[in-house]
Design a protein around this motif. Sequence first.
Motif, PDB file in Angstrom:
ATOM      1  N   LEU A  28       1.083  -1.243  -0.288  1.00 55.88           N
ATOM      2  CA  LEU A  28       0.197   0.423  -0.227  1.00 55.88           C
ATOM      3  C   LEU A  28       0.787   1.541  -0.245  1.00 55.88           C
ATOM      4  O   LEU A  28       0.222   2.526  -0.137  1.00 55.88           O
ATOM      5  CB  LEU A  28      -0.916  -0.134   0.883  1.00 55.88           C
ATOM      6  CG  LEU A  28      -2.235  -1.022   1.314  1.00 55.88           C
ATOM      7  CD1 LEU A  28      -3.286  -0.362   2.529  1.00 55.88           C
ATOM      8  CD2 LEU A  28      -2.720  -0.947  -0.180  1.00 55.88           C
ATOM      9  N   GLY A  29       2.014   1.407   0.598  1.00 52.98           N
ATOM     10  CA  GLY A  29       2.831   2.066   0.361  1.00 52.98           C
ATOM     11  C   GLY A  29       3.494   2.787  -0.837  1.00 52.98           C
ATOM     12  O   GLY A  29       3.497   3.138  -1.361  1.00 52.98           O
ATOM     13  N   MET A  30       4.358   1.149  -1.114  1.00 50.85           N
ATOM     14  CA  MET A  30       4.547   1.463  -2.961  1.00 50.85           C
ATOM     15  C   MET A  30       3.487   2.605  -3.890  1.00 50.85           C
ATOM     16  O   MET A  30       3.712   3.624  -4.844  1.00 50.85           O
ATOM     17  CB  MET A  30       4.744   0.421  -3.210  1.00 50.85           C
ATOM     18  CG  MET A  30       6.341   0.161  -2.678  1.00 50.85           C
ATOM     19  SD  MET A  30       7.224  -1.939  -3.528  1.00 50.85           S
ATOM     20  CE  MET A  30       5.663  -2.783  -2.736  1.00 50.85           C
ATOM     21  N   ILE A  31       2.620   2.097  -3.634  1.00 49.19           N
ATOM     22  CA  ILE A  31       0.695   2.277  -4.392  1.00 49.19           C
ATOM     23  C   ILE A  31       0.596   4.226  -4.261  1.00 49.19           C
ATOM     24  O   ILE A  31       0.787   4.275  -5.186  1.00 49.19           O
ATOM     25  CB  ILE A  31      -0.370   1.697  -3.917  1.00 49.19           C
ATOM     26  CG1 ILE A  31       0.300   0.417  -4.896  1.00 49.19           C
ATOM     27  CG2 ILE A  31      -1.080   2.481  -4.671  1.00 49.19           C
ATOM     28  CD1 ILE A  31      -1.417  -0.823  -4.527  1.00 49.19           C
ATOM     29  N   GLY A  32       0.586   4.510  -2.782  1.00 50.63           N
ATOM     30  CA  GLY A  32       0.181   5.403  -2.100  1.00 50.63           C
ATOM     31  C   GLY A  32       1.443   6.589  -2.539  1.00 50.63           C
ATOM     32  O   GLY A  32       1.812   7.529  -3.202  1.00 50.63           O
ATOM     33  N   ILE A  33       2.874   5.977  -2.835  1.00 51.95           N
ATOM     34  CA  ILE A  33       4.393   6.791  -3.745  1.00 51.95           C
ATOM     35  C   ILE A  33       4.074   6.973  -5.522  1.00 51.95           C
ATOM     36  O   ILE A  33       4.061   8.114  -5.648  1.00 51.95           O
ATOM     37  CB  ILE A  33       5.392   6.317  -3.056  1.00 51.95           C
ATOM     38  CG1 ILE A  33       6.295   6.053  -1.471  1.00 51.95           C
ATOM     39  CG2 ILE A  33       6.644   6.579  -3.847  1.00 51.95           C
ATOM     40  CD1 ILE A  33       7.549   5.146  -1.574  1.00 51.95           C
ATOM     41  N   TYR A  34       3.025   5.528  -5.810  1.00 51.87           N
ATOM     42  CA  TYR A  34       2.731   6.082  -7.009  1.00 51.87           C
ATOM     43  C   TYR A  34       1.883   6.817  -7.254  1.00 51.87           C
ATOM     44  O   TYR A  34       2.419   7.684  -7.792  1.00 51.87           O
ATOM     45  CB  TYR A  34       2.339   4.623  -7.260  1.00 51.87           C
ATOM     46  CG  TYR A  34       2.010   4.458  -9.256  1.00 51.87           C
ATOM     47  CD1 TYR A  34       3.285   4.345 -10.212  1.00 51.87           C
ATOM     48  CD2 TYR A  34       0.852   4.689  -9.152  1.00 51.87           C
ATOM     49  CE1 TYR A  34       2.600   4.902 -11.165  1.00 51.87           C
ATOM     50  CE2 TYR A  34       0.183   5.168 -11.260  1.00 51.87           C
ATOM     51  CZ  TYR A  34       1.054   4.962 -11.412  1.00 51.87           C
ATOM     52  OH  TYR A  34       0.788   5.004 -12.505  1.00 51.87           O
ATOM     53  N   GLN A  35       0.979   6.695  -6.868  1.00 53.78           N
ATOM     54  CA  GLN A  35      -0.014   7.862  -6.637  1.00 53.78           C
ATOM     55  C   GLN A  35       0.421   9.630  -6.604  1.00 53.78           C
ATOM     56  O   GLN A  35       0.711  10.381  -7.136  1.00 53.78           O
ATOM     57  CB  GLN A  35      -1.347   7.997  -5.477  1.00 53.78           C
ATOM     58  CG  GLN A  35      -2.117   6.129  -6.079  1.00 53.78           C
ATOM     59  CD  GLN A  35      -2.823   6.523  -5.209  1.00 53.78           C
ATOM     60  OE1 GLN A  35      -2.668   6.223  -4.703  1.00 53.78           O
ATOM     61  NE2 GLN A  35      -4.123   5.445  -5.684  1.00 53.78           N
ATOM     62  N   GLN A  36       1.201   9.627  -5.494  1.00 48.65           N
ATOM     63  CA  GLN A  36       2.183  11.354  -5.084  1.00 48.65           C
ATOM     64  C   GLN A  36       2.817  11.297  -5.811  1.00 48.65           C
ATOM     65  O   GLN A  36       2.779  12.937  -6.419  1.00 48.65           O
ATOM     66  CB  GLN A  36       2.553  10.849  -3.446  1.00 48.65           C
ATOM     67  CG  GLN A  36       2.378  12.251  -3.100  1.00 48.65           C
ATOM     68  CD  GLN A  36       2.487  12.265  -1.795  1.00 48.65           C
ATOM     69  OE1 GLN A  36       2.997  11.090  -1.104  1.00 48.65           O
ATOM     70  NE2 GLN A  36       3.048  13.384  -0.765  1.00 48.65           N
ATOM     71  N   PHE A  37       4.024  10.998  -6.721  1.00 51.24           N
ATOM     72  CA  PHE A  37       4.704  11.021  -6.833  1.00 51.24           C
ATOM     73  C   PHE A  37       5.235  11.175  -8.820  1.00 51.24           C
ATOM     74  O   PHE A  37       5.676  11.309  -9.539  1.00 51.24           O
ATOM     75  CB  PHE A  37       6.262  10.855  -6.487  1.00 51.24           C
ATOM     76  CG  PHE A  37       6.095  11.533  -4.674  1.00 51.24           C
ATOM     77  CD1 PHE A  37       6.971  12.707  -4.491  1.00 51.24           C
ATOM     78  CD2 PHE A  37       6.010  10.751  -3.870  1.00 51.24           C
ATOM     79  CE1 PHE A  37       6.709  13.062  -3.418  1.00 51.24           C
ATOM     80  CE2 PHE A  37       6.534  10.724  -2.786  1.00 51.24           C
ATOM     81  CZ  PHE A  37       7.135  12.205  -2.221  1.00 51.24           C
ATOM     82  N   VAL A  38       5.229   9.714  -9.028  1.00 50.04           N
ATOM     83  CA  VAL A  38       4.821   9.610 -10.571  1.00 50.04           C
ATOM     84  C   VAL A  38       3.428   9.353 -11.319  1.00 50.04           C
ATOM     85  O   VAL A  38       3.607   9.813 -12.778  1.00 50.04           O
ATOM     86  CB  VAL A  38       5.274   7.879 -10.437  1.00 50.04           C
ATOM     87  CG1 VAL A  38       4.919   6.948 -11.578  1.00 50.04           C
ATOM     88  CG2 VAL A  38       6.168   7.574  -9.875  1.00 50.04           C
ATOM     89  N   SER A  39       2.745   8.883 -10.619  1.00 47.48           N
ATOM     90  CA  SER A  39       0.713   8.836 -11.474  1.00 47.48           C
ATOM     91  C   SER A  39       0.776  10.487 -11.841  1.00 47.48           C
ATOM     92  O   SER A  39       0.487  10.793 -13.135  1.00 47.48           O
ATOM     93  CB  SER A  39      -0.067   9.110 -11.164  1.00 47.48           C
ATOM     94  OG  SER A  39      -1.731   8.939 -12.075  1.00 47.48           O
ATOM     95  N   PRO A  40       1.233  11.745 -11.284  1.00 51.97           N
ATOM     96  CA  PRO A  40       1.408  13.171 -11.728  1.00 51.97           C
ATOM     97  C   PRO A  40       1.938  13.354 -13.162  1.00 51.97           C
ATOM     98  O   PRO A  40       1.880  14.375 -13.313  1.00 51.97           O
ATOM     99  CB  PRO A  40       1.409  14.431 -10.396  1.00 51.97           C
ATOM    100  CG  PRO A  40       0.578  12.978  -9.720  1.00 51.97           C
ATOM    101  CD  PRO A  40       1.647  11.719  -9.699  1.00 51.97           C
ATOM    102  N   ILE A  41       2.911  12.831 -13.222  1.00 45.95           N
ATOM    103  CA  ILE A  41       3.935  12.932 -14.083  1.00 45.95           C
ATOM    104  C   ILE A  41       3.106  12.955 -15.839  1.00 45.95           C
ATOM    105  O   ILE A  41       3.101  13.628 -16.673  1.00 45.95           O
ATOM    106  CB  ILE A  41       5.223  11.966 -14.115  1.00 45.95           C
ATOM    107  CG1 ILE A  41       6.109  13.276 -12.795  1.00 45.95           C
ATOM    108  CG2 ILE A  41       5.926  13.143 -15.389  1.00 45.95           C
ATOM    109  CD1 ILE A  41       7.390  12.017 -12.773  1.00 45.95           C
ATOM    110  N   GLY A  42       2.254  11.261 -16.043  1.00 47.59           N
ATOM    111  CA  GLY A  42       1.932  11.633 -16.894  1.00 47.59           C
ATOM    112  C   GLY A  42       0.879  12.914 -17.302  1.00 47.59           C
ATOM    113  O   GLY A  42       0.224  12.288 -18.557  1.00 47.59           O
ATOM    114  N   GLY A  43      -0.054  13.023 -16.416  1.00 48.92           N
ATOM    115  CA  GLY A  43      -1.151  14.205 -17.011  1.00 48.92           C
ATOM    116  C   GLY A  43      -2.565  13.478 -15.885  1.00 48.92           C
ATOM    117  O   GLY A  43      -2.290  12.705 -14.977  1.00 48.92           O
TER     118      GLY A  43
END
Length: 108
Positions: A28-43
């Motif tokens: 869940l922590g890895m998904i949270g990091i993805y949602q907060q930092f990686v996902s916004p990069i793509g739009g």
Amino acid sequence: MMKGPGETVRDPERSEERETSSVRLAMLGMIGIYQQFVSPIGGVDRCGFRPSCSNYGRQAIRDQGPFLGVILIGDRQIRCNVFERPGYPRLPNGKLYDPVSDNLLFEP
């Protein structure tokens, strides 16, 4: 009238138990990091499904546990592609509705 110490009112529907599984907590922590930092990069709002793939994964791991959650996430990632996906209801915003509860391997 005197006021005493405030009472905390508990709402049983809002109470969440603390997570005790270290594997589940790490996922869940890895998904949270993805949602907060990686996902916004793509739009914003790029996923063609509702709930989004990361929210789907978060819900799958919470509801089904780490092992079955990873299987459900893999199944969702296979279905998440650029081709037309028949069989899923469309929401008014054009997104495809595919909740975790429709894809369970075992009933809880």
